[in-house]
Structure formats: structure tokens, C-alpha cells
Motif scaffolding. Sequence first.
Motif, PDB file in Angstrom:
ATOM      1  N   ALA A 143      -9.621   6.786  16.278  1.00  0.00           N
ATOM      2  CA  ALA A 143     -10.194   6.749  15.163  1.00  0.00           C
ATOM      3  C   ALA A 143      -9.839   6.032  14.040  1.00  0.00           C
ATOM      4  N   PRO A 144      -8.395   5.618  13.841  1.00  0.00           N
ATOM      5  CA  PRO A 144      -8.113   4.875  12.538  1.00  0.00           C
ATOM      6  C   PRO A 144      -8.383   3.570  12.665  1.00  0.00           C
ATOM      7  N   GLY A 145      -8.457   2.997  11.385  1.00  0.00           N
ATOM      8  CA  GLY A 145      -8.995   1.606  11.090  1.00  0.00           C
ATOM      9  C   GLY A 145      -9.176   1.216   9.893  1.00  0.00           C
ATOM     10  N   ALA A 146      -9.345   0.175   9.389  1.00  0.00           N
ATOM     11  CA  ALA A 146      -9.843  -0.510   8.241  1.00  0.00           C
ATOM     12  C   ALA A 146     -11.380  -0.434   7.802  1.00  0.00           C
ATOM     13  N   ILE A 147     -11.674  -0.061   6.629  1.00  0.00           N
ATOM     14  CA  ILE A 147     -13.175  -0.357   6.489  1.00  0.00           C
ATOM     15  C   ILE A 147     -13.426  -1.534   5.743  1.00  0.00           C
ATOM     16  N   ILE A 148     -14.302  -2.168   5.926  1.00  0.00           N
ATOM     17  CA  ILE A 148     -14.729  -3.562   5.528  1.00  0.00           C
ATOM     18  C   ILE A 148     -15.855  -3.148   4.200  1.00  0.00           C
ATOM     19  N   ALA A 149     -15.656  -3.782   3.307  1.00  0.00           N
ATOM     20  CA  ALA A 149     -16.739  -3.307   2.362  1.00  0.00           C
ATOM     21  C   ALA A 149     -17.725  -4.106   2.678  1.00  0.00           C
ATOM     22  N   LEU A 150     -19.012  -3.386   2.449  1.00  0.00           N
ATOM     23  CA  LEU A 150     -20.337  -4.240   2.647  1.00  0.00           C
ATOM     24  C   LEU A 150     -20.490  -5.504   1.882  1.00  0.00           C
ATOM     25  N   ALA A 151     -19.767  -5.641   0.548  1.00  0.00           N
ATOM     26  CA  ALA A 151     -19.691  -6.803  -0.152  1.00  0.00           C
ATOM     27  C   ALA A 151     -19.273  -7.845   0.605  1.00  0.00           C
ATOM     28  N   GLU A 152     -18.324  -7.810   1.295  1.00  0.00           N
ATOM     29  CA  GLU A 152     -17.506  -8.713   2.138  1.00  0.00           C
ATOM     30  C   GLU A 152     -18.337  -9.286   3.455  1.00  0.00           C
ATOM     31  N   THR A 153     -19.364  -8.895   3.511  1.00  0.00           N
ATOM     32  CA  THR A 153     -20.234  -9.201   5.005  1.00  0.00           C
ATOM     33  C   THR A 153     -21.326  -9.959   4.319  1.00  0.00           C
ATOM     34  N   GLY A 154     -22.126 -10.731   5.368  1.00  0.00           N
ATOM     35  CA  GLY A 154     -23.226 -11.338   4.831  1.00  0.00           C
ATOM     36  C   GLY A 154     -24.622 -10.480   4.868  1.00  0.00           C
ATOM     37  N   LEU A 155     -24.330  -9.124   4.733  1.00  0.00           N
ATOM     38  CA  LEU A 155     -25.683  -8.215   4.613  1.00  0.00           C
ATOM     39  C   LEU A 155     -25.986  -8.115   3.389  1.00  0.00           C
ATOM     40  N   THR A 156     -26.335  -9.021   2.615  1.00  0.00           N
ATOM     41  CA  THR A 156     -26.884  -9.147   1.174  1.00  0.00           C
ATOM     42  C   THR A 156     -28.094  -8.048   0.817  1.00  0.00           C
ATOM     43  N   ASP A 157     -28.673  -7.704   1.828  1.00  0.00           N
ATOM     44  CA  ASP A 157     -30.011  -6.796   1.652  1.00  0.00           C
ATOM     45  C   ASP A 157     -29.520  -5.452   2.079  1.00  0.00           C
ATOM     46  N   ALA A 158     -28.605  -5.107   2.765  1.00  0.00           N
ATOM     47  CA  ALA A 158     -28.156  -3.955   3.266  1.00  0.00           C
ATOM     48  C   ALA A 158     -27.860  -2.969   2.105  1.00  0.00           C
ATOM     49  N   ARG A 159     -27.785  -1.547   2.307  1.00  0.00           N
ATOM     50  CA  ARG A 159     -27.111  -0.688   1.270  1.00  0.00           C
ATOM     51  C   ARG A 159     -26.352   0.259   2.062  1.00  0.00           C
ATOM     52  N   GLU A 160     -25.387   0.939   1.226  1.00  0.00           N
ATOM     53  CA  GLU A 160     -24.547   1.995   1.758  1.00  0.00           C
ATOM     54  C   GLU A 160     -25.642   3.393   1.789  1.00  0.00           C
ATOM     55  N   VAL A 161     -25.271   4.161   2.697  1.00  0.00           N
ATOM     56  CA  VAL A 161     -26.070   5.373   2.880  1.00  0.00           C
ATOM     57  C   VAL A 161     -25.291   6.402   3.029  1.00  0.00           C
ATOM     58  N   ALA A 162     -25.327   7.732   2.579  1.00  0.00           N
ATOM     59  CA  ALA A 162     -24.804   8.896   2.847  1.00  0.00           C
ATOM     60  C   ALA A 162     -25.984   9.846   3.385  1.00  0.00           C
ATOM     61  N   ILE A 163     -25.874  10.066   4.698  1.00  0.00           N
ATOM     62  CA  ILE A 163     -27.067  10.901   5.642  1.00  0.00           C
ATOM     63  C   ILE A 163     -26.397  12.213   5.773  1.00  0.00           C
ATOM     64  N   PRO A 164     -27.401  13.222   5.375  1.00  0.00           N
ATOM     65  CA  PRO A 164     -26.873  14.622   5.400  1.00  0.00           C
ATOM     66  C   PRO A 164     -27.114  14.962   7.105  1.00  0.00           C
ATOM     67  N   VAL A 165     -25.833  15.581   7.115  1.00  0.00           N
ATOM     68  CA  VAL A 165     -25.725  16.447   8.519  1.00  0.00           C
ATOM     69  C   VAL A 165     -25.268  17.771   8.348  1.00  0.00           C
ATOM     70  N   GLY A 166     -26.308  18.951   8.323  1.00  0.00           N
ATOM     71  CA  GLY A 166     -25.992  20.067   8.064  1.00  0.00           C
ATOM     72  C   GLY A 166     -25.481  20.319   6.597  1.00  0.00           C
ATOM     73  N   ASP A 167     -24.080  20.543   6.272  1.00  0.00           N
ATOM     74  CA  ASP A 167     -23.654  20.918   4.963  1.00  0.00           C
ATOM     75  C   ASP A 167     -22.832  19.623   4.523  1.00  0.00           C
ATOM     76  N   SER A 168     -22.676  18.627   5.315  1.00  0.00           N
ATOM     77  CA  SER A 168     -21.783  17.283   4.969  1.00  0.00           C
ATOM     78  C   SER A 168     -22.710  16.220   5.076  1.00  0.00           C
ATOM     79  N   MET A 169     -21.894  15.047   5.229  1.00  0.00           N
ATOM     80  CA  MET A 169     -22.538  13.904   5.183  1.00  0.00           C
ATOM     81  C   MET A 169     -21.872  12.836   6.152  1.00  0.00           C
ATOM     82  N   VAL A 170     -22.642  11.977   6.763  1.00  0.00           N
ATOM     83  CA  VAL A 170     -21.959  10.710   7.390  1.00  0.00           C
ATOM     84  C   VAL A 170     -22.265   9.502   6.480  1.00  0.00           C
ATOM     85  N   ASN A 171     -21.480   8.550   6.652  1.00  0.00           N
ATOM     86  CA  ASN A 171     -21.603   7.397   5.789  1.00  0.00           C
ATOM     87  C   ASN A 171     -21.704   6.217   6.405  1.00  0.00           C
TER      88      ASN A 171
END
Length: 269
Positions: A37-65
Motif C-alpha cells: 500500500a505505501p506510496g506517494a500521492i501526486i497532487a491533482l494540480a501537478e497533472t494535466g487533468l485541468t478539469d478533474a476534481r477531487e472527490v470524497a465518496i461515501p462508503v458506509g460511515d467513511s469515505m474513499v478519496n
Amino acid sequence: MKLLRNVVLALLFLGILAYAGIVAYMFVNQRALQYDAPGAIIALAETGLTDAREVAIPVGDSMVNGWYQPPRPGMPIIVYYKGNSGSFSQEHVRYEQFVADGYGFVAFDYHGFPATPGEISQANILADALAVYDWAGANGAPMLIWGRSLGSGPATYVASQRDAEALLLETPFLSALTVAAERYPYLPVALVMQDQFPSNEWIAGVTEPVLIAHGTADVTIGVSNGERLYALAPNPQALWIVPNAGHSDLWDAGIWNQARPFFEKARAP
């Protein structure tokens, strides 16, 4: 003679004790051995995805990002299930190609992977996978499923539970149990392995057209896994086997050039 017998019995006992110790160690530490599992997270702003957005999606009582970008009008969304190592964000080049060709996408980290805190388990991964699919499908766009390596398990499971347009499996296992048994033939993995991801069973419920891609030089998940899983698919459409390609080589080998026409054909009236 009696001394020799006692020595043999003592050695046998020690051998059994050592074997039991190995099995116990594997059982207690199996998830640490199974997941990377371990690894660096690349920021969305550092990619070419200028129209994508960060999302937090509910899963039960928690979220996945994760990240999300809707498709162009009339185009589908690719629900992307990542592999076993690091963060989904490391594969941003793939998502950039998806959106360049008009596809939407959603990609995320399962619980316990870098962007989503929590416990890694088969149950959590499957719950995450279904929740993300349902969240993305709520906007009414056509849905495509892509699972890579570990992600081939939840991808197959979701396809068996939902009605997508197509299922693409990249370097899939027949089951995680199969891989473990091939890697540790001297251990009773079927008795102690908790997260077995039985894609060989789930595939029976997959009505979507299926493309499976694998490389002959894959030493992480042997190519026969993909071939055997393809043989079980109720609606097999394409088996792309790349000579001399390893486990992480298929994007550079041109899998998108196989995926795009496959998706287009699956969506054709």
C-alpha cells in the motif's frame, strides 16, 4: 537403534514445529505480505487533468478519496480499479488519455491505501468498489469498468453485481488464492488465506463483454491466470496477449489502442 529413532523423531518434531511457525507467521502477517500500500500521492494540480476534481465518496460511515471528471456529452465513464501498489494518483497519465479522448473517469484509493485511511481487506475493497461505481453511475452516463492487477478482483465483482457496458481486465488473476498457491506451493494457503478474491467464481455472473490483457513475461501474475479467466467468461470478446511484456508494461505496449475500439464496439447499437 533406540537413540537413532529418538533423534529422527526429534528432528521430525522440530520440522513440524518450524513448518507450523511459518504457517502461523504467514497467517498473522498475510495482509502485510499481500498488499503493497505505501506510496506517494501526486497532487491533482501537478497533472494535466485541468478539469478533474477531487472527490470524497461515501462508503458506509467513511469515505474513499479520488478524482473524477465527467465525460463529454454522450460518452461513457471509465470506473478504474487500481492495482496493488501505491496510490491511484501515480497513474494519472492514463486518466489524461481517457479525458483527451472524451471519456470521463473516476479513480480512487481503497481503504488502507495512501489517499484513503483505513483497514485493507477484501470486504472493504469490494465495498469501496461498489460504492464508487454507484456514485459515478448516478449521473446517468454509460459505465465502463477497468480493473488492473489487484483491481481485476473488485472489477469482476462489480461487473457481476451491476450492468455496465463492458469489462476490461488488465493482468488479472484467476483468483488471489491461485497466485498465492503458485507462489507458495508448500503452504496450505487455501486454509489460511482470508482475502482470496475468487474472480473465477464471480466471472460466471458477468454478462458484459470482456477484454482481458496480459503479458507473457509477467512474473507477478502469470499469463495463464488471464487465459484461464478469459475461458470462464460468459461473454468473452478479446484476449490480448503481449509477448515479452511484464506486469506493468501494458500501457506502454498500447493497451489503450486495444481498449478504445473494444469500448466503442461494446457500446455500438
